[in-house]
Design an enzyme around this catalytic site. Structure first.
Site, PDB file in Angstrom:
ATOM      1  N   GLY A 108      70.093 -26.305 -22.442  1.00 51.91           N
ATOM      2  CA  GLY A 108      70.948 -26.296 -21.150  1.00 51.91           C
ATOM      3  C   GLY A 108      69.750 -25.795 -20.166  1.00 51.91           C
ATOM      4  O   GLY A 108      70.135 -26.228 -18.972  1.00 51.91           O
ATOM      5  N   ASN A 147      79.013 -17.659 -16.439  1.00 49.86           N
ATOM      6  CA  ASN A 147      78.967 -17.295 -17.896  1.00 49.86           C
ATOM      7  C   ASN A 147      79.530 -15.804 -18.115  1.00 49.86           C
ATOM      8  O   ASN A 147      79.590 -15.466 -19.049  1.00 49.86           O
ATOM      9  CB  ASN A 147      77.681 -17.442 -18.420  1.00 49.86           C
ATOM     10  CG  ASN A 147      76.486 -17.120 -17.583  1.00 49.86           C
ATOM     11  OD1 ASN A 147      76.645 -17.599 -16.274  1.00 49.86           O
ATOM     12  ND2 ASN A 147      75.712 -16.165 -17.783  1.00 49.86           N
ATOM     13  N   GLN A 159      79.092 -23.618 -19.450  1.00 51.32           N
ATOM     14  CA  GLN A 159      80.115 -22.831 -19.777  1.00 51.32           C
ATOM     15  C   GLN A 159      81.411 -23.770 -19.995  1.00 51.32           C
ATOM     16  O   GLN A 159      82.465 -23.389 -20.500  1.00 51.32           O
ATOM     17  CB  GLN A 159      80.350 -21.549 -19.065  1.00 51.32           C
ATOM     18  CG  GLN A 159      79.169 -20.584 -19.315  1.00 51.32           C
ATOM     19  CD  GLN A 159      79.320 -19.866 -20.656  1.00 51.32           C
ATOM     20  OE1 GLN A 159      80.287 -19.862 -21.247  1.00 51.32           O
ATOM     21  NE2 GLN A 159      78.070 -19.676 -21.186  1.00 51.32           N
ATOM     22  N   SER A 165      75.176 -27.873 -22.973  1.00 47.18           N
ATOM     23  CA  SER A 165      74.561 -27.211 -23.983  1.00 47.18           C
ATOM     24  C   SER A 165      75.351 -27.414 -25.217  1.00 47.18           C
ATOM     25  O   SER A 165      76.400 -26.528 -25.382  1.00 47.18           O
ATOM     26  CB  SER A 165      73.917 -25.957 -23.761  1.00 47.18           C
ATOM     27  OG  SER A 165      73.059 -25.283 -24.674  1.00 47.18           O
ATOM     28  N   ALA A 166      74.856 -28.028 -26.351  1.00 44.42           N
ATOM     29  CA  ALA A 166      75.917 -27.965 -27.647  1.00 44.42           C
ATOM     30  C   ALA A 166      76.218 -26.666 -28.136  1.00 44.42           C
ATOM     31  O   ALA A 166      77.495 -26.757 -28.739  1.00 44.42           O
ATOM     32  CB  ALA A 166      74.909 -28.764 -28.734  1.00 44.42           C
ATOM     33  N   HIS A 167      75.555 -25.703 -28.218  1.00 43.10           N
ATOM     34  CA  HIS A 167      75.750 -24.389 -28.954  1.00 43.10           C
ATOM     35  C   HIS A 167      76.936 -23.559 -28.343  1.00 43.10           C
ATOM     36  O   HIS A 167      77.317 -22.669 -28.880  1.00 43.10           O
ATOM     37  CB  HIS A 167      74.503 -23.581 -29.299  1.00 43.10           C
ATOM     38  CG  HIS A 167      73.938 -22.934 -27.964  1.00 43.10           C
ATOM     39  ND1 HIS A 167      74.060 -21.580 -27.774  1.00 43.10           N
ATOM     40  CD2 HIS A 167      73.262 -23.141 -27.121  1.00 43.10           C
ATOM     41  CE1 HIS A 167      73.477 -21.111 -26.865  1.00 43.10           C
ATOM     42  NE2 HIS A 167      72.910 -22.000 -26.273  1.00 43.10           N
ATOM     43  N   THR A 188      59.713 -36.795 -30.058  1.00 38.28           N
ATOM     44  CA  THR A 188      60.452 -37.362 -30.964  1.00 38.28           C
ATOM     45  C   THR A 188      62.077 -36.736 -30.863  1.00 38.28           C
ATOM     46  O   THR A 188      61.931 -35.568 -30.930  1.00 38.28           O
ATOM     47  CB  THR A 188      60.042 -37.358 -32.354  1.00 38.28           C
ATOM     48  OG1 THR A 188      58.696 -37.774 -32.350  1.00 38.28           O
ATOM     49  CG2 THR A 188      60.780 -37.900 -33.663  1.00 38.28           C
ATOM     50  N   CYS A 227      70.963 -13.105 -21.681  1.00 38.13           N
ATOM     51  CA  CYS A 227      69.551 -13.283 -21.470  1.00 38.13           C
ATOM     52  C   CYS A 227      69.152 -12.085 -20.567  1.00 38.13           C
ATOM     53  O   CYS A 227      68.001 -12.024 -20.627  1.00 38.13           O
ATOM     54  CB  CYS A 227      69.473 -14.455 -20.478  1.00 38.13           C
ATOM     55  SG  CYS A 227      70.473 -15.804 -20.905  1.00 38.13           S
TER      56      CYS A 227
HETATM   57  N1  PLP Z   1      73.701 -21.999 -18.011  1.00 38.74           N
HETATM   58  C1  PLP Z   1      74.665 -21.257 -18.264  1.00 38.74           C
HETATM   59  C2  PLP Z   1      75.711 -21.100 -17.466  1.00 38.74           C
HETATM   60  C3  PLP Z   1      74.746 -20.468 -19.426  1.00 38.74           C
HETATM   61  O1  PLP Z   1      75.729 -19.929 -19.824  1.00 38.74           O
HETATM   62  C4  PLP Z   1      73.561 -20.703 -20.232  1.00 38.74           C
HETATM   63  C5  PLP Z   1      73.630 -20.041 -21.536  1.00 38.74           C
HETATM   64  O2  PLP Z   1      73.983 -18.684 -21.712  1.00 38.74           O
HETATM   65  C6  PLP Z   1      72.615 -21.774 -19.890  1.00 38.74           C
HETATM   66  C7  PLP Z   1      72.418 -22.311 -18.714  1.00 38.74           C
HETATM   67  C8  PLP Z   1      71.385 -21.923 -21.098  1.00 38.74           C
HETATM   68  O3  PLP Z   1      71.703 -22.784 -21.915  1.00 38.74           O
HETATM   69  P1  PLP Z   1      70.919 -23.011 -23.238  1.00 38.74           P
HETATM   70  O4  PLP Z   1      71.015 -21.586 -24.065  1.00 38.74           O
HETATM   71  O5  PLP Z   1      71.348 -24.023 -23.874  1.00 38.74           O
HETATM   72  O6  PLP Z   1      69.368 -22.820 -22.799  1.00 38.74           O
END
Ligand code: PLP
Length: 396
Positions: free
Chosen positions: A72, A152, A180, A200-202, A238, A327
């Site tokens: 993401g 988030n 989110q 973002s997949a996770h 790749t 983060c």
């Molecule tokens: N944007 C938001 C709102 C998020 O919550 C996050 C991850 O916490 C990200 C971006 C970053 O995504 P990724 O962990 O895939 O880099």
């Protein structure tokens, strides 16, 4: 394994069984390079296309508008930096908000060093922007609006459709960080006039290290990584085939039951919020209530204590939460999101985010509330600020 009550689904989620089963063959049996001419590689090209179609369907986009990325964060970096640089001859003004994820904020701050001008819109006490303020911020040299779909930390959901309509009316490109929101909210890039979108997949039970940037056809966005023809010459390297296949499976699975998930999660979330506010005095809920809040998100501030101490003590009871976004953990600065909704530093410091997932039960919440009540009490008993408050006649 020791007891684990995982309430940090906004940080990351567990890969679902179905997603994992879909991915595994692409590590072992079907490991060919999708760029290879022979059938063994081409089979994987087809798997990428299938995943692209699933993502496109979930957003009401065209598969050609879907670009796979490494995360993401990468999608946000790509959209904002490359769009800004490409179009700087038209103007160097960008509008975003003060509560974006650092994947957006840090890019904007970096662009400022390169001579761009960025407006960071404030938010109300619920963490939602004011459309009139957005309208007023638009200038003749504005080229891009980047506003997150949902926050988030405090779960606030922005009026995306109104923002999209305004951007369209003003002829501006609108990017949204939907990391989110994807997989749980209804996103429709056409109806909401979204030009670029990151996910973002996770965050929805897919694997880590794979994301998407949707770019509406007609938006002129240069390549992000050079060195190959992958992703329509825009993002060389790749492809992460198992990851992309996993992302496709995860978005498809999430789409299939997101309505039920929303209902279940918001009920549990509201129960958690009510219980915490009822049982623990001098506590506030950060972010909105009801439909304006992400279904699985709760965020509290407990006066007189530190979020970090709270997290460590909860960890002792097997409870995983977060004191802000993952983060920023490790830094002692209070969350920029909590400051933006008007919390004083000392209260922002005592905050806790609990984000629920498909395995969260009412019993889990009861356990968490019971432990939280005890831990908050214990920390307050050790707090000189609390002692001072009581001495001055404050109520327990
Ligand atoms: N944007 C938001 C709102 C998020 O919550 C996050 C991850 O916490 C990200 C971006 C970053 O995504 P990724 O962990 O895939 O880099």
């Amino acid at each position: 394994m020791e007891k684990l009550i995982y309430m940090d689904n906004a940080a990351t989620t567990q890969v679902s069984d179905k997603v994992l089963d879909t991915m595994v063959p692409y590590f072992r049996e079907s490991y060919g390079n999708p760029s290879s001419i022979y059938g063994f590689g081409q089979k994987n090209k087809a798997a990428l296309q299938e995943a692209r179609e699933k993502v496109a369907k979930s957003l009401n986009a065209d598969p050609k508008e879907i670009y796979f990325t490494g995360s993401g964060t990468e999608a946000d970096n790509w959209a904002i930096r490359e769009y800004a640089k490409k179009h700087q001859n038209k103007g160097k003004h960008i509008i975003t908000t003060a509560i974006e994820h650092h994947a957006v904020l840090h890019v904007c701050q970096d662009l400022e060093k390169e001579g761009f001008d960025v407006t960071y819109l404030g938010v109300d006490e619920e963490g939602i922007i004011n459309l009139e303020e957005l309208k007023a911020a638009i200038r003749p040299d504005t080229i891009l609006i980047s506003i997150m779909y949902a926050n988030n930390e405090i779960g606030s959901i922005q009026p995306i459709k109104d923002i999209g309509a305004l951007a369209k009316e003003k002829g501006l490109v609108f990017h949204t960080d939907a990391v989110q929101a994807a997989g749980i909210l209804d996103i429709d890039v056409k109806e909401e006039n979204i030009d670029m979108l990151s996910l973002s997949a996770h965050k929805f039970h897919g694997p880590k290290g794979v994301g998407v940037l949707y770019v509406r056809r007609g938006v002129n966005l240069p390549a992000f990584i050079l060195g190959g023809a992958q992703e329509n010459n825009k993002r060389a390297s790749t492809e992460n085939v198992p990851g992309i296949v996993g992302l496709g499976a995860a978005i498809e699975e999430a789409q299939a039951h997101k309505q039920e998930d929303r209902q279940k999660l918001s009920q549990l979330r509201d129960y958690l919020i009510d219980q915490v506010l009822e049982k623990i005095p001098h506590t506030r809920l950060n972010g909105p209530r009801g439909d304006k809040r992400l279904p699985g998100n709760a965020n509290f501030s407990f006066e007189f204590i530190e979020g970090e101490s709270l997290l460590l003590m909860l960890d002792h009871f097997g409870i995983a939460g977060s004191s802000g976004s993952a983060c920023t953990s490790g830094s002692l600065d209070p969350s920029h999101v909590l400051l933006a909704i008007g919390l004083p530093h000392e209260i922002a410091h005592g905050s806790l985010r609990l984000s629920l997932g498909p395995d969260t039960s009412k019993e889990d919440i009861d356990y968490v509330v019971e432990k939280l009540e005890a831990v908050v009490k214990r920390l307050r008993d050790m707090s000189p600020l609390y002692a001072d408050f009581l001495e001055k006649g404050g109520n327990k």
